[in-house]
Design a protein around this motif. Structure first.
Motif, PDB file in Angstrom:
ATOM      1  N   ASN A  24      19.379  70.366 -52.080  1.00  0.00           N
ATOM      2  CA  ASN A  24      20.142  71.448 -51.427  1.00  0.00           C
ATOM      3  C   ASN A  24      21.441  70.707 -50.564  1.00  0.00           C
ATOM      4  O   ASN A  24      21.580  71.201 -49.476  1.00  0.00           O
ATOM      5  CB  ASN A  24      19.656  72.551 -50.638  1.00  0.00           C
ATOM      6  N   ASN A  25      21.924  69.573 -51.137  1.00  0.00           N
ATOM      7  CA  ASN A  25      23.015  68.935 -50.550  1.00  0.00           C
ATOM      8  C   ASN A  25      22.528  68.198 -48.827  1.00  0.00           C
ATOM      9  O   ASN A  25      23.300  67.988 -48.002  1.00  0.00           O
ATOM     10  CB  ASN A  25      24.254  69.714 -50.101  1.00  0.00           C
ATOM     11  N   GLY A  78      15.171  77.872 -57.214  1.00  0.00           N
ATOM     12  CA  GLY A  78      16.625  77.293 -57.584  1.00  0.00           C
ATOM     13  C   GLY A  78      17.342  76.452 -56.681  1.00  0.00           C
ATOM     14  O   GLY A  78      18.596  76.472 -56.369  1.00  0.00           O
ATOM     15  N   CYS A  79      16.404  75.689 -56.058  1.00  0.00           N
ATOM     16  CA  CYS A  79      16.980  74.547 -55.200  1.00  0.00           C
ATOM     17  C   CYS A  79      17.635  73.460 -55.857  1.00  0.00           C
ATOM     18  O   CYS A  79      17.277  73.535 -57.080  1.00  0.00           O
ATOM     19  CB  CYS A  79      15.865  73.921 -54.307  1.00  0.00           C
ATOM     20  N   THR A  80      18.416  72.837 -55.500  1.00  0.00           N
ATOM     21  CA  THR A  80      19.257  71.795 -56.323  1.00  0.00           C
ATOM     22  C   THR A  80      18.709  70.426 -55.872  1.00  0.00           C
ATOM     23  O   THR A  80      18.825  69.951 -54.633  1.00  0.00           O
ATOM     24  CB  THR A  80      20.770  71.809 -56.096  1.00  0.00           C
ATOM     25  N   GLU A  82      19.525  66.511 -56.615  1.00  0.00           N
ATOM     26  CA  GLU A  82      20.583  65.600 -56.938  1.00  0.00           C
ATOM     27  C   GLU A  82      19.975  64.251 -57.466  1.00  0.00           C
ATOM     28  O   GLU A  82      19.524  63.603 -56.672  1.00  0.00           O
ATOM     29  CB  GLU A  82      21.714  65.498 -56.314  1.00  0.00           C
ATOM     30  N   HIS A  87      22.597  67.119 -61.287  1.00  0.00           N
ATOM     31  CA  HIS A  87      21.839  68.305 -60.465  1.00  0.00           C
ATOM     32  C   HIS A  87      20.832  69.045 -61.335  1.00  0.00           C
ATOM     33  O   HIS A  87      21.070  69.256 -62.637  1.00  0.00           O
ATOM     34  CB  HIS A  87      22.805  69.311 -60.108  1.00  0.00           C
ATOM     35  N   TYR A  88      19.553  69.010 -60.736  1.00  0.00           N
ATOM     36  CA  TYR A  88      18.477  69.939 -61.446  1.00  0.00           C
ATOM     37  C   TYR A  88      17.920  71.090 -60.606  1.00  0.00           C
ATOM     38  O   TYR A  88      18.059  70.798 -59.318  1.00  0.00           O
ATOM     39  CB  TYR A  88      17.418  68.765 -61.876  1.00  0.00           C
ATOM     40  N   LEU A  89      17.590  72.023 -61.087  1.00  0.00           N
ATOM     41  CA  LEU A  89      17.053  73.098 -60.402  1.00  0.00           C
ATOM     42  C   LEU A  89      15.566  72.791 -60.207  1.00  0.00           C
ATOM     43  O   LEU A  89      14.913  72.502 -61.051  1.00  0.00           O
ATOM     44  CB  LEU A  89      17.284  74.266 -61.269  1.00  0.00           C
ATOM     45  N   TRP A 108       9.439  70.789 -62.832  1.00  0.00           N
ATOM     46  CA  TRP A 108      10.840  70.815 -62.675  1.00  0.00           C
ATOM     47  C   TRP A 108      11.079  70.290 -64.256  1.00  0.00           C
ATOM     48  O   TRP A 108      12.338  70.310 -64.871  1.00  0.00           O
ATOM     49  CB  TRP A 108      11.352  70.191 -61.823  1.00  0.00           C
ATOM     50  N   ASN A 112      14.177  71.733 -66.917  1.00  0.00           N
ATOM     51  CA  ASN A 112      15.592  70.987 -66.806  1.00  0.00           C
ATOM     52  C   ASN A 112      15.791  69.901 -67.809  1.00  0.00           C
ATOM     53  O   ASN A 112      16.964  69.033 -68.196  1.00  0.00           O
ATOM     54  CB  ASN A 112      15.585  70.371 -65.876  1.00  0.00           C
TER      55      ASN A 112
END
Length: 117
Positions: A24-25, A78-80, A82, A87-89, A108, A112
């Motif tokens: 999530n960045n 639905g977090c991201t 990287e 990018h993967y959920l 995951w 993905n």
């Protein structure tokens, strides 16, 4: 039931990879555990997420290595994650983590289209 090892214990395990990635960045210590069936986030890190956590359909009992079992009943969906500019959920269940901030289990991979080689 799911199991969790500490980062120190996993450094010697051949089926675990540890690195710093964006979740999530947020720069995060991530432990990829091939034996974990779910993915988890520390209680401290989840407070930094913007989205609202949801209740799981059923709580998970997680055994923290050489510690007492804990229950995870909330999840950030639905977090991201990287990885190398891709990018993967990923869904992250809240549990108390001692050292790692995120443990990525194998849940995951299929959604993905990812594969560990």
């Amino acid at each position: 039931m799911t199991f969790q090892l500490t980062a120190k214990e996993n450094r010697v395990a051949p089926d675990v990879v540890i690195g710093s990635f964006l979740v999530n960045n947020i720069p995060t210590l991530v432990l990829f555990d091939l034996w974990a069936t779910q993915s988890f986030v520390s209680l401290a890190l989840r407070k930094m997420f913007d989205d609202v956590a949801r209740e799981l359909d059923y709580p998970l009992e997680v055994e923290i290595f050489e510690d007492r079992p804990v229950r995870g009943s909330r999840v950030h969906r639905g977090c991201t994650l990287e990885l190398f500019r891709e990018h993967y959920l990923i869904d992250l269940v809240h549990i108390p983590l001692r050292e790692s901030k995120v443990i990525v289990g194998m849940d995951w991979l299929i959604p993905n289209g990812a594969m560990i080689d």
